[in-house]
Design an enzyme around this catalytic site. Structure first.
Site, PDB file in Angstrom:
ATOM      1  CG  HIS A 261       0.153   0.953   3.923  1.00 46.60           C
ATOM      2  ND1 HIS A 261      -0.839   1.690   3.436  1.00 46.60           N
ATOM      3  CD2 HIS A 261       0.325  -0.297   3.482  1.00 46.60           C
ATOM      4  CE1 HIS A 261      -1.324   0.841   2.463  1.00 46.60           C
ATOM      5  NE2 HIS A 261      -0.966  -0.339   2.666  1.00 46.60           N
ATOM      6  CD  GLU A 262       2.809  -2.968   4.148  1.00 42.10           C
ATOM      7  OE1 GLU A 262       2.066  -4.021   4.290  1.00 42.10           O
ATOM      8  OE2 GLU A 262       2.814  -2.596   3.131  1.00 42.10           O
ATOM      9  CG  HIS A 265      -2.071  -4.095   5.728  1.00 42.28           C
ATOM     10  ND1 HIS A 265      -3.185  -4.117   5.264  1.00 42.28           N
ATOM     11  CD2 HIS A 265      -1.481  -3.449   4.553  1.00 42.28           C
ATOM     12  CE1 HIS A 265      -3.613  -3.620   3.853  1.00 42.28           C
ATOM     13  NE2 HIS A 265      -2.314  -3.119   3.730  1.00 42.28           N
ATOM     14  CD  GLU A 291      -4.604  -0.653   1.107  1.00 41.05           C
ATOM     15  OE1 GLU A 291      -4.101  -1.925   1.448  1.00 41.05           O
ATOM     16  OE2 GLU A 291      -3.557   0.067   0.714  1.00 41.05           O
TER      17      GLU A 291
HETATM   18 ZN    ZN Z   1      -2.007  -2.054   1.847  1.00 41.10          ZN
END
Ligand code: ZN
Length: 496
Positions: A261-262, A265, A291
Site C-alpha cells: 500500500h505505502e 503511494h 489512494e
Molecule cells: Zn493510503
C-alpha cells in the site's frame, strides 16, 4: 524579475523549509526517543508558523495577482502553478489567525480526549471536545468558501468534490456492494482458510517486504522502509521517499500488504515530474488519486491470485510453516471477506460500507439533521443497516477513528474514491495493454507502472482530479469497474 519568477523563488524556499519540517515529522514517527517529544513539538510549531507567515505575506498576494496579468505564453505548467498558488493563498489568508489558533488548540485537546474516550469507550468524554472542533471547523469552512460548509470541506480534501456528487456515486455503489459483502463473507466463512501459525520473524518479513517493493518498481536508491506505529509514506525530497510499516510476528501479511500500500503511494511520489522541482504543479493531484495508487498495488496487483502464486515460493523459503499451502489457499487467506467493526481492518469488499456510513453521518451533521449528542445511536443504526452487525460499544463504533478529533470532516470519501479510481485506472490500463491481465508475469508490474507514470504520475497537478480521470480512462470516476472487480473476486471465493 517578473512576478512569476519571484513566486518560483518563494516556492523553492518554502519547499526547502517544508521538507526539512517533514523530516522532523518523519523522525518523530520512527526514531524519536519518548522524552524528545517536547522539544520536537516546539521545533515543528516554529517551522509551521514560519512557513505560514512567509506564504501569507501581503507581497505574495501581489505577486500572484501580477503574475496572472503577465503573458504566460500558454504554458500549462505555469497556469497550474498560478491556479494552485491562488487557491492556497486564499485558503491561508481568508481564515482569521484567531480561528486557526483556536482550532489548533481545540484539536490537540480533542486528540487527548479522544485517546482516553476510546480507551474507556465513553462518548461523553469526547462529546464536548468534538462539539468545539465541529463548530470551529464549520466556521473555517464559512470563511474559505461561498458554498455549503460541507462542500467546502470536501473540496479541501478532494478538489471539485461535492456532497451531491459523492452521494450520487454511493447510490449506485451501495446496493450491489451490500449484496457482494454478504456473499463474500459467506464464501470466506465456508472456505475457512487460515494462515498457518507463526512466528513469522521480523527480519524475514523485512526481507520479503523489500524484495516485493523492489519488484513492483520502488527505487531504494531514492527511498527507504522504516518501522512505525501508524504506517504512512512521506516525501522528504524528490529522491527521498520514506515508507513505513509495523510488524506482527503472528501474521506477515499485515506488514507485507501495508508495504505494498505505502509503496503504491511511494511510486506515485517517485514518478512526479522532477523537472518541475518545487513548483505547485508537481504536487500530487489529490488524496483520491493518491489512494488509487496505493489500492491498486495493494489490492489489484498484490491481491491477485497470479501475484500470490508467484511469490508463494519465496515466502515459503523465508517462512517454512507455509509449506504445503497451495496458491489458491494462500489467495483465500489474503483475500478473506468478513464483516467487522473496525474500518482499518476491513477487507476490500466491505471497506466502502464503512466509508458510506461516515459520509452519511457527516452530511447529516452539517445539514443540521443530526445532533452530535445523537451520533453514537445514529452510527449504530447505520452500521446495522449497512453491515448487518450490532455495534457492541463506542470503542468499536463511533470512537474508532482519529479524523474527527483533528477536524478532518470530509476526508473519508477520498478512501472510496481511491478504491473506485484504482479499479477504473487498471481497467483502462488493461484495455491498452492485455499483458496486464496477469500479474504473475514478472514484467507485468513494470508495464503497469509505465502506464501509470504516463497517465497519472507525470501529469502532476496540471488538471483537476476528475479531469485527470477523464483523460486517463475516458470518463469521470464511477463504480462500474470496481464492482466488476469485486464480483469476479466474490465469484472465485464462492467457487472454492
Ligand atoms: Zn493510503
Amino acid at each position: 524579475m517578473d512576478a512569476y519568477a519571484k513566486l518560483l523563488g518563494l516556492c523553492r524556499e518554502l519547499d526547502l523549509v517544508g521538507k526539512t519540517a517533514a523530516l522532523l515529522g518523519w523522525d518523530q514517527e520512527t526514531y524519536l526517543p519518548p522524552r524528545g517529544i517536547g522539544f520536537r513539538a516546539e521545533q515543528e510549531a516554529y517551522f509551521s508558523g514560519w512557513l505560514h507567515r512567509r506564504f501569507t505575506a501581503p507581497e505574495v498576494g501581489d505577486w500572484i495577482g501580477a503574475a496572472a496579468a503577465e503573458d504566460g505564453g500558454g504554458d500549462p505548467v505555469r497556469a497550474a502553478d498560478l491556479r494552485l498558488l491562488r487557491r492556497d493563498y486564499d485558503r491561508a489568508t481568508k481564515v482569521p489567525a484567531e480561528l486557526v489558533e483556536a482550532l489548533s488548540r481545540a484539536t490537540s485537546l480533542a486528540h487527548h480526549a479522544w485517546v482516553e474516550a476510546r480507551a474507556k469507550s465513553d462518548w461523553r468524554l469526547f462529546l464536548p471536545h468534538l462539539r468545539q472542533v465541529f463548530d470551529l471547523t464549520r466556521r473555517k469552512a464559512e470563511h474559505i468558501g461561498a458554498g455549503k460548509p460541507y462542500d467546502v470541506l470536501l473540496d479541501l480534501h478532494e478538489p471539485g468534490l461535492t456532497a451531491a456528487a459523492f452521494g450520487a456515486l454511493l447510490d449506485q455503489l451501495l446496493p450491489p456492494l451490500v449484496e457482494l459483502a454478504g456473499r463474500g463473507a459467506e464464501a470466506s466463512r465456508r472456505a475457512g482458510a487460515e494462515l498457518p501459525a507463526g512466528p513469522y520473524p521480523e527480519e524475514a518479513q523485512r526481507r520479503l517486504n523489500r524484495e516485493v517493493a523492489a519488484a513492483i518498481g520502488f527505487d531504494f536508491a531514492a527511498g527507504r522502509i522504516d518501522t512505525t506505529a501508524h504506517p504512512f509514506c512521506t516525501e522528504l525530497g524528490a529522491d527521498d521517499i520514506r515508507l513505513t510499516t509495523r510488524y506482527d510476528e503472528a501474521d506477515f501479511t499485515a506488514s507485507l500488504y501495508g508495504v505494498l500500500h505505502e509503496a503504491g503511494h511511494g511510486l506515485y511520489a517517485q514518478g512526479l515530474p522532477r523537472e518541475w522541482a518545487a513548483q505547485p504543479a508537481r504536487e500530487a493531484v489529490s488524496l483520491g488519486i493518491h489512494e488509487s495508487q496505493s489500492r491498486l498495488w495493494e489490492n489489484h496487483v498484490g491481491g491477485s491470485p497470479a501475484f500470490l502464486g508467484r511469490w508463494l515460493g519465496r515466502a515459503t523459503e523465508l517462512f517454512p510453516q507455509l509449506r504445503g499451502l497451495t496458491p489458491e489457499r494462500f489467495w483465500q487467506i489474503v483475500g478473506r471477506c468478513e464483516r467487522s467493526f473496525i474500518r482499518v481492518e476491513a477487507d476490500e469488499i466491505t471497506y466502502d460500507l464503512h466509508i458510506a456510513l461516515r459520509f452519511r453521518l457527516e452530511r447529516a451533521l452539517f445539514a443540521g439533521e443530526l445532533a452530535l449528542a445523537d451520533l453514537p445511536a445514529a452510527w449504530n443504526d447505520e452500521f446495522a443497516r449497512l453491515l448487518g452487525l450490532t455495534v457492541p460499544d463506542d470503542r468499536r463504533g463511533c470512537l474508532q477513528d482519529v479524523h474527527w478529533a483533528h477536524g478532518g470532516f470530509g476526508y473519508f470519501p477520498t478512501y472510496t474514491l481511491g478504491n473506485l479510481n484504482g479499479s477504473q485506472l487498471l481497467a483502462a490500463a488493461r484495455a491498452a495493454d492485455p499483458a496486464l491481465a496477469d500479474f504473475g508475469a514478472p514484467e507485468a508490474a513494470g508495464r503497469l507502472l509505465a502506464w501509470l507514470r504516463d497517465r497519472i504520475h507525470r501529469r502532476g497537478s496540471l488538471l483537476l482530479p476528475q479531469e485527470l480521470m477523464a483523460e486517463a480512462t475516458g470518463r469521470p470516476t464511477g463504480p462500474a469497474d470496481h464492482l466488476a472487480h469485486l464480483e469476479r473476486k466474490v465469484r472465485r471465493l464462492e467457487e472454492a
